[in-house]
Design an enzyme around this catalytic site. Sequence first.
Site, PDB file in Angstrom:
ATOM      1  CD  GLU A   1      -2.479   1.473   2.640  1.00 63.68           C
ATOM      2  OE1 GLU A   1      -3.541   0.857   2.796  1.00 63.68           O
ATOM      3  OE2 GLU A   1      -1.983   2.222   3.514  1.00 63.68           O
TER       4      GLU A   1
ATOM      5  CG  ASP B   1     -10.853   6.624   9.569  1.00 63.14           C
ATOM      6  OD1 ASP B   1     -11.479   5.569   9.787  1.00 63.14           O
ATOM      7  OD2 ASP B   1      -9.642   6.663   9.291  1.00 63.14           O
TER       8      ASP B   1
ATOM      9  CB  THR C   1      -4.446   5.598   0.914  1.00 59.94           C
ATOM     10  OG1 THR C   1      -3.500   6.662   0.783  1.00 59.94           O
ATOM     11  CG2 THR C   1      -3.754   4.380   1.503  1.00 59.94           C
TER      12      THR C   1
END
Length: 290
Positions: A17, A111, A48
């Site tokens: 990642e 989030d 991401t």
Amino acid sequence: MNIAELFKQDKTVFSFEVFPPKKESGIETVYETLGQLTDLKPDFISVTYGAGGSGVANASTTDLCSHIKNRLGVETIAHLTCLYNTRESVDEILEQLKSQGVENILALRGDANPDFAIKDDFHYASELTEYILSKNMGFHVSGACYPEVHQEADSMRTDIMNLKKKIDAGADHLISQLFFDNNAYYDFIEKVRIAGIDVPIEAGIMPVTNKKQIERMVSMCGASIPAKLSKVLQRFGDNPEAMRDAGISYAINQIIELVSNGIEGVHIYTMNDPYVARKITEGVKSIVNA
């Protein structure tokens, strides 16, 4: 290529990642890192989306995915969060990804962030997964899972029920949140298989190379610190070089044990550090390919 197809190989899937650069930095700052990472021959690289999970549209994610796939020749998966996106903004992102030949998306809720206004179009990753697939644009959707329970779930049972919703919506591959206790991961895998979740699951591994950084990450995701890692942090936490090397060693040992127990894949949270990724890859290369 559908990421899930990689798990039909007779080997452990091994992936990385990376994250886009900060707004004040040019995207070119990540190109050298990506070049070094692709030299390590990962099965795929995920990118991401947005700082702090805010979900604010980030063209860098699409650009990096395009660079990885079209210039470097490695399969890629784009993260996409939904709390701060509308259907219209998701449509726009899907069109951008489609135009660049990106076929895989990691659908996430994102989030909560007090600096951004949550939209009403999507509330859960399962809803985003269902929406993406309803567009019939040829995308394959992956999801996230939480070996030690999502911090907002009231129990493991509830968390697994929510995970099942992602699978029922069409997700065909899962990547786990970071964890440091392999026994917690084994217990989780046993429970999700009993629940009827049979898609490939990759173990998310975060190398502990900085004591303060990992303490911050743990506070955000709720991962536990087993006694043997706690001793490493206490002994080497104030010595950056020793902490880096000890953290790499811990990650290598963690992966060796996981592969020995038949896990399907390993996803390394590289933190855009090719040195750490290279050292871990060198330590487990023959093992994941065995």
